[in-house]
Design an enzyme around this catalytic site. Structure first.
Site, PDB file in Angstrom:
ATOM      1  N   SER A 277      -5.280  -4.455  -1.962  1.00  0.00           N
ATOM      2  CA  SER A 277      -3.954  -4.137  -2.177  1.00  0.00           C
ATOM      3  C   SER A 277      -3.777  -3.213  -0.941  1.00  0.00           C
ATOM      4  O   SER A 277      -4.699  -2.590  -0.266  1.00  0.00           O
ATOM      5  CB  SER A 277      -4.227  -3.102  -3.339  1.00  0.00           C
ATOM      6  OG  SER A 277      -3.128  -1.914  -3.429  1.00  0.00           O
ATOM      7  N   LYS A 283      -8.952  -2.180  -5.186  1.00  0.00           N
ATOM      8  CA  LYS A 283      -8.416  -3.322  -5.807  1.00  0.00           C
ATOM      9  C   LYS A 283      -9.192  -4.714  -5.155  1.00  0.00           C
ATOM     10  O   LYS A 283      -9.166  -4.767  -3.923  1.00  0.00           O
ATOM     11  CB  LYS A 283      -6.833  -3.222  -5.422  1.00  0.00           C
ATOM     12  CG  LYS A 283      -6.156  -2.552  -6.574  1.00  0.00           C
ATOM     13  CD  LYS A 283      -5.758  -3.319  -7.731  1.00  0.00           C
ATOM     14  CE  LYS A 283      -5.238  -2.581  -8.711  1.00  0.00           C
ATOM     15  NZ  LYS A 283      -4.424  -3.248  -9.942  1.00  0.00           N
TER      16      LYS A 283
END
Ligand code: ARG
Length: 459
Positions: A277, A283
């Site tokens: 991300s 992420k």
């Protein structure tokens, strides 16, 4: 731009009309098939004495030159031509002169395009099948390595009964195996040659259609010239098979996305197959699986598009049919890319066997086996079901599993429970006792794996 049909016209086509009508920007993909079809056509024309051997040789040499030049990038497919057929023919005439003008004898662009598209699709069916086979090989490898990897099986996305990773993957093996068999059927059904159908009613030249069919590797020629130029069933069938493949890939992707969540953590997708991300540093997203799931809609769209295009068309050829190409090309490419990437993703994906087994222990996945235990002790199944239901309620209240209860606690609910209950409802027993054909028990799973291996070795 000089068109193929100038004679009857006194005015040039309006530029916007010309562009709207033209298909070269997408049917240029068919250059190889167009040339291959033309070579077979003139070979037959010469055999039948419709064309001289010298003309045939000059044409074939010219066509082979065009093919070689396009392939090595020396000849660009010029978008000023209406379609790939005009491009090849014009280029041939430019190269070899007079003889080139004889290429189109006894042929129409209607049977020509029907042939080109069929040749192209036939190859794509084969390519798709090869990719499916690679996927099946990857699935089978995981199955072989995971006959004893316990995990929960689900219904309604709720833990149902324990199973193994081999068993879960085995379900997808069967789906993709059926997909291959569908492709095989489609291939056999479509493998007839439309060349020689002409515009719609055949031709007055003594063509040998059996011969061209044979030259091009078809099982034989098609039997109705109107159908030959207006049949797109084979394409619809292929798009339908591709849609089914995508549906299977999409279901599999959805499971991988779920298994990859923080809550499940059953799998770890390789770094090479995930993305991060831009804002959240922690992420690691399952984008490939999500995209495969997403692209499924696009392939379904192609199927719906062509079904709708064809539904009101009178016989025989109509220009609407030109609309088959862009959607079909896109669907073929999309499905093949998805197969390739998906296979790469699952080949590199790691399984957290500890998490899977732990998850299988929760959620009362052994409740059915506990009921079956009571049945073995003489309790009718319906009563056993009720007793275990009560037991589950008791456990929910105590926040524990059935196995965590003492024998006294168990006996307080049903006096048929004995010391052997613990073994009877252990994770291992729950899986290994399931030995009906198609079930996860190792003994029977290994038989299925053996049969699957034989299937892959055969074709
Ligand atoms: N571009 C056309 C197609 O894809 C080729 C056939 C054209 N035939 C015709 N009669 N205009 O369908």
């Amino acid at each position: 731009m000089a068109s193929l049909w100038g004679g009857r016209f006194t005015k040039d086509t309006d530029q916007m009309v010309y562009d709207f009508n033209a298909s070269i920007n997408f049917d240029k993909k068919l250059y190889k098939q167009d040339i291959q079809g033309s070579i077979a056509h003139v070979t037959m024309l010469a055999k039948q004495g419709i064309l001289t051997v010298e003309d045939k040789e000059a044409i074939i040499k010219g066509l082979e030159g065009i093919l070689a030049d396009v392939e090595r990038g020396a000849l660009e497919i010029d978008p000023k031509y209406e379609d790939i057929h005009s491009f090849v023919e014009a280029n041939l005439i430019e190269r070899i002169g007079e003889a080139g003008k004889r290429l189109h004898t006894g042929r129409s662009r209607n049977d020509q395009v029907a042939l080109d598209m069929r040749l192209y699709t036939r190859e794509q069916v084969k390519n798709t099948d090869a990719l499916l086979k690679e996927l099946l090989e990857a699935i089978l490898t995981t199955m072989e390595e995971n006959v004893e990897t316990y995990m929960p099986g689900f219904t309604h996305l709720q833990k149902a009964q324990p199973t193994t990773l081999a068993h879960h993957y085995g379900a997808y093996f069967e789906m993709f195996k059926r997909d291959r068999s569908r492709l095989k059927d489609i291939y056999n059904r479509m493998n007839y040659c439309p060349l020689g159908a002409g515009a719609m009613a055949g031709t007055t030249y003594p063509l040998d259609r059996e011969y061209t069919a044979e030259l091009l590797g078809f099982a034989g020629p098609t039997l109705n010239s109107m159908d030959s130029v207006s049949d797109r069933d084979y394409l619809i069938e292929f798009l339908s098979a591709l849609s089914m493949i995508m549906m299977h890939l999409s279901r599999f992707s959805e499971e991988i996305i779920i298994w990859n969540t923080n809550e499940y953590q059953f799998v770890e997708i390789d770094d090479a197959y995930s993305t991060g991300s831009s804002i959240m540093p922690q992420k690691k997203n399952p984008d490939i699986a999500e995209l495969v799931r997403g692209k499924t809609g696009r392939v379904y769209g192609a199927l719906m598009s062509l079904l709708t295009t064809m539904k009101g068309l009178p016989l025989a050829y109509n220009k609407d049919m030109q609309e088959d190409k862009e959607v079909a090309f896109d669907a073929m490419e999309t499905a093949q890319n998805c197969l390739m990437l998906f296979t790469g993703m699952i080949k590199t994906m790691k399984f957290r066997k500890d998490k899977m087994a732990k998850s299988a222990l929760g959620g009362f996945t052994n409740a059915t086996d506990a009921a079956d235990y009571l049945v073995l002790k003489g309790v009718p199944f319906r009563d056993a079901h009720g007793i275990i239901g009560q037991l589950v309620l008791y456990c929910i209240d105590k926040n524990c599993a059935i196995d965590d209860l003492s024998l006294d606690e168990l006996k307080s609910i049903c006096d048929k429970f004995e010391e052997d209950i613990y073994d009877a409802i252990s994770l291992q027993t729950c899986v290994e006792k399931r030995l009906t054909l198609g079930a996860p028990g190792m003994e029977v799973m290994n038989k299925v794996i053996k049969a699957s291996k034989e299937y892959l070795a055969e074709d």
